[in-house]
Design a protein around this motif. Structure first.
Motif, PDB file in Angstrom:
ATOM      1  N   LYS A 154      47.371 146.204 -41.565  1.00 51.45           N
ATOM      2  CA  LYS A 154      46.723 147.518 -41.634  1.00 51.45           C
ATOM      3  C   LYS A 154      47.175 148.408 -40.479  1.00 51.45           C
ATOM      4  N   GLU A 155      47.291 147.799 -39.316  1.00 53.37           N
ATOM      5  CA  GLU A 155      47.724 148.582 -38.156  1.00 53.37           C
ATOM      6  C   GLU A 155      49.156 149.069 -38.322  1.00 53.37           C
ATOM      7  N   LYS A 156      50.015 148.219 -38.877  1.00 56.02           N
ATOM      8  CA  LYS A 156      51.396 148.643 -39.131  1.00 56.02           C
ATOM      9  C   LYS A 156      51.446 149.791 -40.131  1.00 56.02           C
ATOM     10  N   VAL A 157      50.658 149.654 -41.205  1.00 60.20           N
ATOM     11  CA  VAL A 157      50.619 150.730 -42.206  1.00 60.20           C
ATOM     12  C   VAL A 157      50.104 152.019 -41.589  1.00 60.20           C
ATOM     13  N   ARG A 158      49.080 151.906 -40.762  1.00 62.50           N
ATOM     14  CA  ARG A 158      48.527 153.087 -40.109  1.00 62.50           C
ATOM     15  C   ARG A 158      49.561 153.716 -39.166  1.00 62.50           C
ATOM     16  N   THR A 159      50.317 152.857 -38.485  1.00 58.57           N
ATOM     17  CA  THR A 159      51.354 153.375 -37.582  1.00 58.57           C
ATOM     18  C   THR A 159      52.446 154.091 -38.357  1.00 58.57           C
ATOM     19  N   VAL A 160      52.867 153.490 -39.489  1.00 62.17           N
ATOM     20  CA  VAL A 160      53.895 154.131 -40.320  1.00 62.17           C
ATOM     21  C   VAL A 160      53.393 155.469 -40.854  1.00 62.17           C
ATOM     22  N   GLU A 161      52.130 155.523 -41.277  1.00 65.36           N
ATOM     23  CA  GLU A 161      51.569 156.779 -41.783  1.00 65.36           C
ATOM     24  C   GLU A 161      51.556 157.851 -40.693  1.00 65.36           C
ATOM     25  N   GLU A 162      51.171 157.455 -39.498  1.00 66.69           N
ATOM     26  CA  GLU A 162      51.143 158.425 -38.414  1.00 66.69           C
ATOM     27  C   GLU A 162      52.549 158.919 -38.076  1.00 66.69           C
ATOM     28  N   LYS A 163      53.518 157.988 -38.075  1.00 63.18           N
ATOM     29  CA  LYS A 163      54.890 158.401 -37.807  1.00 63.18           C
ATOM     30  C   LYS A 163      55.416 159.306 -38.912  1.00 63.18           C
ATOM     31  N   SER A 164      55.047 158.990 -40.165  1.00 63.65           N
ATOM     32  CA  SER A 164      55.483 159.837 -41.287  1.00 63.65           C
ATOM     33  C   SER A 164      54.883 161.233 -41.168  1.00 63.65           C
ATOM     34  N   LYS A 165      53.596 161.286 -40.825  1.00 62.11           N
ATOM     35  CA  LYS A 165      52.966 162.595 -40.656  1.00 62.11           C
ATOM     36  C   LYS A 165      53.633 163.374 -39.534  1.00 62.11           C
ATOM     37  N   HIS A 166      53.948 162.662 -38.459  1.00 60.92           N
ATOM     38  CA  HIS A 166      54.611 163.330 -37.343  1.00 60.92           C
ATOM     39  C   HIS A 166      55.999 163.815 -37.745  1.00 60.92           C
ATOM     40  N   VAL A 208      57.027 164.582 -40.837  1.00 61.76           N
ATOM     41  CA  VAL A 208      56.871 165.721 -41.752  1.00 61.76           C
ATOM     42  C   VAL A 208      56.508 166.979 -40.973  1.00 61.76           C
ATOM     43  N   TYR A 209      55.650 166.826 -39.994  1.00 62.93           N
ATOM     44  CA  TYR A 209      55.269 167.977 -39.193  1.00 62.93           C
ATOM     45  C   TYR A 209      56.474 168.540 -38.445  1.00 62.93           C
ATOM     46  N   ARG A 210      57.298 167.650 -37.910  1.00 65.12           N
ATOM     47  CA  ARG A 210      58.482 168.116 -37.194  1.00 65.12           C
ATOM     48  C   ARG A 210      59.473 168.794 -38.136  1.00 65.12           C
ATOM     49  N   VAL A 211      59.618 168.229 -39.354  1.00 68.84           N
ATOM     50  CA  VAL A 211      60.518 168.857 -40.329  1.00 68.84           C
ATOM     51  C   VAL A 211      60.004 170.243 -40.712  1.00 68.84           C
ATOM     52  N   GLU A 212      58.703 170.353 -40.952  1.00 68.20           N
ATOM     53  CA  GLU A 212      58.137 171.659 -41.281  1.00 68.20           C
ATOM     54  C   GLU A 212      58.325 172.648 -40.138  1.00 68.20           C
ATOM     55  N   GLU A 213      58.136 172.167 -38.933  1.00 70.37           N
ATOM     56  CA  GLU A 213      58.306 173.051 -37.785  1.00 70.37           C
ATOM     57  C   GLU A 213      59.761 173.496 -37.656  1.00 70.37           C
ATOM     58  N   LYS A 214      60.697 172.551 -37.836  1.00 71.06           N
ATOM     59  CA  LYS A 214      62.114 172.906 -37.777  1.00 71.06           C
ATOM     60  C   LYS A 214      62.478 173.872 -38.899  1.00 71.06           C
ATOM     61  N   SER A 215      61.969 173.623 -40.111  1.00 67.07           N
ATOM     62  CA  SER A 215      62.262 174.505 -41.238  1.00 67.07           C
ATOM     63  C   SER A 215      61.739 175.907 -40.974  1.00 67.07           C
ATOM     64  N   HIS A 216      60.546 175.981 -40.432  1.00 67.98           N
ATOM     65  CA  HIS A 216      59.991 177.295 -40.119  1.00 67.98           C
ATOM     66  C   HIS A 216      60.859 178.022 -39.103  1.00 67.98           C
TER      67      HIS A 216
END
Length: 313
Positions: A194-206, A208-216
């Motif tokens: 569960k902790e690994k999945v949570r870590t992967v989700e947080e990294k994915s969110k981060h 995606v956020y960086r990609v959106e910021e770069k795209s903007h």
């Protein structure tokens, strides 16, 4: 030296001058915590000049009258010795204070919370101390006690057992059965997944956020560059642009280069002076004759012209 008896009023006035006021506080002090420290701090600060003696009961007395302890007596002694408010630690302190013990250690006052402490067949083990005017009360710290800490551990036993198994303790050391050991280890593996999945989700969110910021940022830069490009294009090729002005200037120079030189608008008048005679008529000049009035006249003129030519020959 004789040890004169003090009252609370005199001790608060700073008496006696030649020695500190000796205060005694006893207890078990198992799992030494902030509640213990605050009680000792209050005892130390009861009087301007105080010397705090702390008595710690042994394991034998504690197990007999109160119950099993988490820490051994040596661990409890050592915990008290490192408290900043404690001036002296008495090992193997008595469960009930006697007059001989008070006189032996020259104790002026006993500090403890004023809740009646029933133990060893007594409703309050500090009753005779209170009656002698040697008792000074302290206040308990709400929300923290040794019993509270043990209750938390018992309530969350599975959590702490799993934690210690994960840290390398054996099931035998934790007094855990074989089935519970396997259950706890399986739960630990599930929690790690569960902790690994949570870590992967947080990294994915981060990510995606960086990609959106770069795209903007890229879109914003592209818009700025496109505006700059359009402005430069209009400035160069627009209706009043630089390119049109250059084209008009070059066209005007080419037209001026290929066009013939223009004649003067007026010629100077010819000067006829009287000295000069008009030039004689050309030999080819034909005399002006009036047009023949009839065909016969026309034939007569032609014949006269031909006769004139023969005379010249």
């Amino acid at each position: 030296a004789p040890h004169e008896k003090l009252t609370v009023e005199l001790a608060r006035l700073g008496m006696p001058v030649d020695r500190p006021v000796r205060i005694y506080a006893d207890g078990i002090f198992d799992l030494f915590h902030s509640g213990h420290a605050r009680a000792l701090m209050q005892a130390k600060n009861l009087f301007p000049n105080a010397y705090l003696i702390v008595g710690v009961c042994s394991d034998e007395l504690t197990h007999k009258y109160k119950g099993f302890t988490v820490m051994t007596e040596d661990e409890r002694y050592e915990a008290l010795r490192h408290c900043r408010y404690v001036d002296e630690v008495l090992r193997d302190a008595p469960w009930t204070l006697t007059q001989e013990f008070l006189e032996k250690h020259k104790i002026d006052f006993v500090a403890h919370d004023d809740i009646p402490y029933s133990s060893a067949g007594s409703e309050d083990v500090y009753k005779h101390i209170k009656e002698a005017g040697m008792f000074v009360p302290t206040k308990r710290t709400e929300g923290i006690s040794t019993s509270d800490l043990i209750t938390r551990i018992v309530r969350d036993y599975d959590v702490y057992a799993r934690r210690n198994l994960q840290r390398g303790y054996t099931a035998k050391e934790l007094n855990v059965s074989y089935i519970n050991e396997k259950k706890y280890r399986l739960q630990n593996q599930v929690d790690r997944m569960k902790e690994k999945v949570r870590t992967v989700e947080e990294k994915s969110k981060h990510f995606v956020y960086r990609v959106e910021e770069k795209s903007h940022d890229l879109i914003q830069k592209w818009e700025e560059k496109s505006r700059e490009f359009i402005g430069n294009f209009l400035e160069l090729f627009g209706p009043d642009g630089t390119w049109k002005q250059m084209f008009q200037e070059r066209s005007g120079r080419m037209i001026q280069a290929f066009s013939p030189h223009g004649s003067p608008s007026s010629s100077p008048p010819r000067d006829f002076s009287p000295s000069r005679s008009p030039s004689p008529p050309s030999r080819w000049a034909m005399p002006r004759t009036s047009p023949p009035s009839s065909p016969k006249g026309a034939s007569a003129s032609i014949s006269s012209m031909s006769e004139g030519d023969e005379d010249e020959k």
